[in-house]
Scaffold this motif. Structure first.
Motif, PDB file in Angstrom:
ATOM      1  N   PRO A 158       0.734  -1.032   0.040  1.00  0.00           N
ATOM      2  CA  PRO A 158       0.191   0.069  -0.057  1.00  0.00           C
ATOM      3  C   PRO A 158       0.804   1.274  -0.108  1.00  0.00           C
ATOM      4  N   ASP A 159       0.197   2.513   0.426  1.00  0.00           N
ATOM      5  CA  ASP A 159       0.996   3.699  -0.025  1.00  0.00           C
ATOM      6  C   ASP A 159       2.004   4.169   1.195  1.00  0.00           C
ATOM      7  N   SER A 160       1.769   3.162   2.114  1.00  0.00           N
ATOM      8  CA  SER A 160       2.863   3.317   3.468  1.00  0.00           C
ATOM      9  C   SER A 160       2.958   1.986   4.274  1.00  0.00           C
ATOM     10  N   HIS A 161       3.985   1.883   4.970  1.00  0.00           N
ATOM     11  CA  HIS A 161       4.234   0.836   5.877  1.00  0.00           C
ATOM     12  C   HIS A 161       4.671  -0.395   5.288  1.00  0.00           C
ATOM     13  N   GLY A 162       4.878  -0.386   3.800  1.00  0.00           N
ATOM     14  CA  GLY A 162       5.408  -1.601   3.190  1.00  0.00           C
ATOM     15  C   GLY A 162       6.777  -1.658   3.301  1.00  0.00           C
ATOM     16  N   ALA A 163       7.601  -2.761   3.147  1.00  0.00           N
ATOM     17  CA  ALA A 163       9.039  -2.955   3.421  1.00  0.00           C
ATOM     18  C   ALA A 163       9.656  -2.500   1.997  1.00  0.00           C
ATOM     19  N   ARG A 164       8.973  -2.170   0.936  1.00  0.00           N
ATOM     20  CA  ARG A 164       9.758  -1.519  -0.149  1.00  0.00           C
ATOM     21  C   ARG A 164       8.675  -0.208  -0.331  1.00  0.00           C
ATOM     22  N   ARG A 165       9.551   0.848   0.112  1.00  0.00           N
ATOM     23  CA  ARG A 165       8.783   2.286  -0.078  1.00  0.00           C
ATOM     24  C   ARG A 165       8.741   2.627  -1.409  1.00  0.00           C
ATOM     25  N   ALA A 166       9.582   1.967  -2.341  1.00  0.00           N
ATOM     26  CA  ALA A 166       9.479   2.355  -3.667  1.00  0.00           C
ATOM     27  C   ALA A 166       8.465   1.554  -4.867  1.00  0.00           C
ATOM     28  N   ALA A 167       7.577   0.968  -3.654  1.00  0.00           N
ATOM     29  CA  ALA A 167       6.720  -0.163  -4.730  1.00  0.00           C
ATOM     30  C   ALA A 167       5.367   0.139  -3.731  1.00  0.00           C
ATOM     31  N   ALA A 168       4.671   1.438  -3.645  1.00  0.00           N
ATOM     32  CA  ALA A 168       3.790   1.802  -2.847  1.00  0.00           C
ATOM     33  C   ALA A 168       2.517   1.851  -3.699  1.00  0.00           C
ATOM     34  N   ASN A 169       1.308   1.534  -3.663  1.00  0.00           N
ATOM     35  CA  ASN A 169       0.174   1.838  -4.453  1.00  0.00           C
ATOM     36  C   ASN A 169      -1.012   2.325  -3.673  1.00  0.00           C
ATOM     37  N   THR A 170      -1.788   2.943  -4.156  1.00  0.00           N
ATOM     38  CA  THR A 170      -3.230   3.445  -3.533  1.00  0.00           C
ATOM     39  C   THR A 170      -4.086   2.362  -3.401  1.00  0.00           C
ATOM     40  N   LEU A 171      -4.866   2.654  -2.472  1.00  0.00           N
ATOM     41  CA  LEU A 171      -6.023   1.545  -2.060  1.00  0.00           C
ATOM     42  C   LEU A 171      -7.040   1.320  -3.381  1.00  0.00           C
ATOM     43  N   SER A 172      -7.306   2.424  -4.053  1.00  0.00           N
ATOM     44  CA  SER A 172      -8.175   2.192  -5.535  1.00  0.00           C
ATOM     45  C   SER A 172      -7.422   1.187  -6.286  1.00  0.00           C
ATOM     46  N   ASP A 173      -5.937   1.337  -6.641  1.00  0.00           N
ATOM     47  CA  ASP A 173      -5.228   0.349  -7.424  1.00  0.00           C
ATOM     48  C   ASP A 173      -5.152  -0.969  -6.949  1.00  0.00           C
ATOM     49  N   ILE A 174      -5.009  -1.203  -5.404  1.00  0.00           N
ATOM     50  CA  ILE A 174      -5.113  -2.626  -4.787  1.00  0.00           C
ATOM     51  C   ILE A 174      -6.492  -3.133  -4.924  1.00  0.00           C
ATOM     52  N   ALA A 175      -7.608  -2.452  -4.801  1.00  0.00           N
ATOM     53  CA  ALA A 175      -8.758  -2.787  -5.217  1.00  0.00           C
ATOM     54  C   ALA A 175      -9.134  -3.296  -6.361  1.00  0.00           C
ATOM     55  N   ARG A 176      -8.519  -2.490  -7.352  1.00  0.00           N
ATOM     56  CA  ARG A 176      -8.589  -3.104  -8.701  1.00  0.00           C
ATOM     57  C   ARG A 176      -7.969  -4.631  -8.960  1.00  0.00           C
ATOM     58  N   VAL A 177      -6.795  -4.625  -8.352  1.00  0.00           N
ATOM     59  CA  VAL A 177      -6.015  -5.824  -8.234  1.00  0.00           C
ATOM     60  C   VAL A 177      -6.993  -7.044  -7.625  1.00  0.00           C
TER      61      VAL A 177
END
Length: 279
Positions: free
Chosen positions: A39-58
């Motif tokens: 997601p857009d924060s608190h993932g172990a790869r800060r350079a691979a962040a995504n919005t909730l809407s994009d994750i919902a699409r996935v």
């Protein structure tokens, strides 16, 4: 020929990385059973962040193909961020995410929805005792370090309830330190891997000198390990108790993810075909 020796019925899962929604969907089309995405924060790869809407699409696409989506919320959480992370996890739940991968035990005490929790490799699960503790704490899956032997995996498998799943990496970049327990980036430059900021200093070229200052090797990648490839060990890992086979690479490009996913999908399909219905 890959020989399957597992006697306990257990579904096998291929888990692919996704830097963004498009790569996640490509991995699903290439045959993965699940993807993990940040997601857009608190993932172990800060350079691979995504919005909730994009994750919902996935998630919407994944569920059409009976695939799952796991979100990485696997960094340490500071006290002042607790409410933010609670809102993030609630948003991921509403987006259709099937589980979240976590490191910080404080998440267990947060006000979050009934979503499956996977203990990240950052939890440093190298002993049966640690695995048993995390299982008793409510984690439905444990992500094991890359360094464990098959016998160590078997001991962990026998120490936890049958309904607690084990996941292990089978392909991709290797950390020069112990999986999930590296402080090198923070000590060298103040960038903590446990906050998604690893500087990957082990990937840089170095000079090797002796005690007299003579240069023995110049400009070589002396700390960078070759990528992991366990394509010939999948059956043995399944026999030891692994059910989810994870490809590393949330910073990789789409072509890499598609090709590696398709290759391992074929391997797992062959193992299942040869299993005589034991999976």
């Amino acid at each position: 020929m890959i020989k399957n020796k597992v006697s306990i019925p257990r579904p096998l899962e291929l888990l692919a990385p996704a830097r963004n929604a498009d790569i996640a969907i490509s991995a699903i089309m290439a045959g993965t059973d699940a993807v993990y995405i940040g997601p857009d924060s608190h993932g172990a790869r800060r350079a691979a962040a995504n919005t909730l809407s994009d994750i919902a699409r996935v998630a919407e696409t994944a569920h059409l193909y009976d695939a799952k989506v796991y979100a990485t919320v696997n960094t340490l959480v500071y006290d002042e961020e607790i409410r933010t992370v609670e809102r993030l996890i609630n948003g991921l739940y509403r987006a259709g995410v099937d589980a979240i991968i976590v490191q910080d035990m404080g998440i267990l005490r947060m006000d979050i929805p009934p979503i499956d929790l996977h203990a990240s490799t950052q939890c440093d699960i190298r002993t049966p005792e640690k695995a048993r503790f995390l299982a008793s704490a409510g984690f439905s899956r444990l992500v094991l370090p890359r360094e464990l032997s098959l016998e160590e995996i078997r001991k962990i498998r026998s120490a936890i309830p049958e309904d607690v799943e084990l996941e292990a990496f089978i392909h991709g970049a290797l950390c020069v330190s112990y999986s999930g327990d590296c402080r090198a980036s923070y000590m060298a430059g103040g960038r903590s891997a446990n906050r998604g900021e690893c500087a990957q200093i082990c990937r840089l070229p170095y000079d090797l000198t002796d005690s007299d200052g003579n240069i023995l090797v110049k400009g070589k990648h002396l700390l960078s390990l070759r990528d992991l490839n366990r394509s010939s060990s999948i059956s043995d890992m399944a026999d030891a108790g692994i059910m989810s086979f994870k490809i590393e690479g949330r910073l990789k490009e789409e072509a890499y993810v598609k090709n590696v996913t398709a290759w391992y999908s074929r391997i797992l399909d062959r193992i299942v075909d040869e299993s005589d219905g034991r999976y």
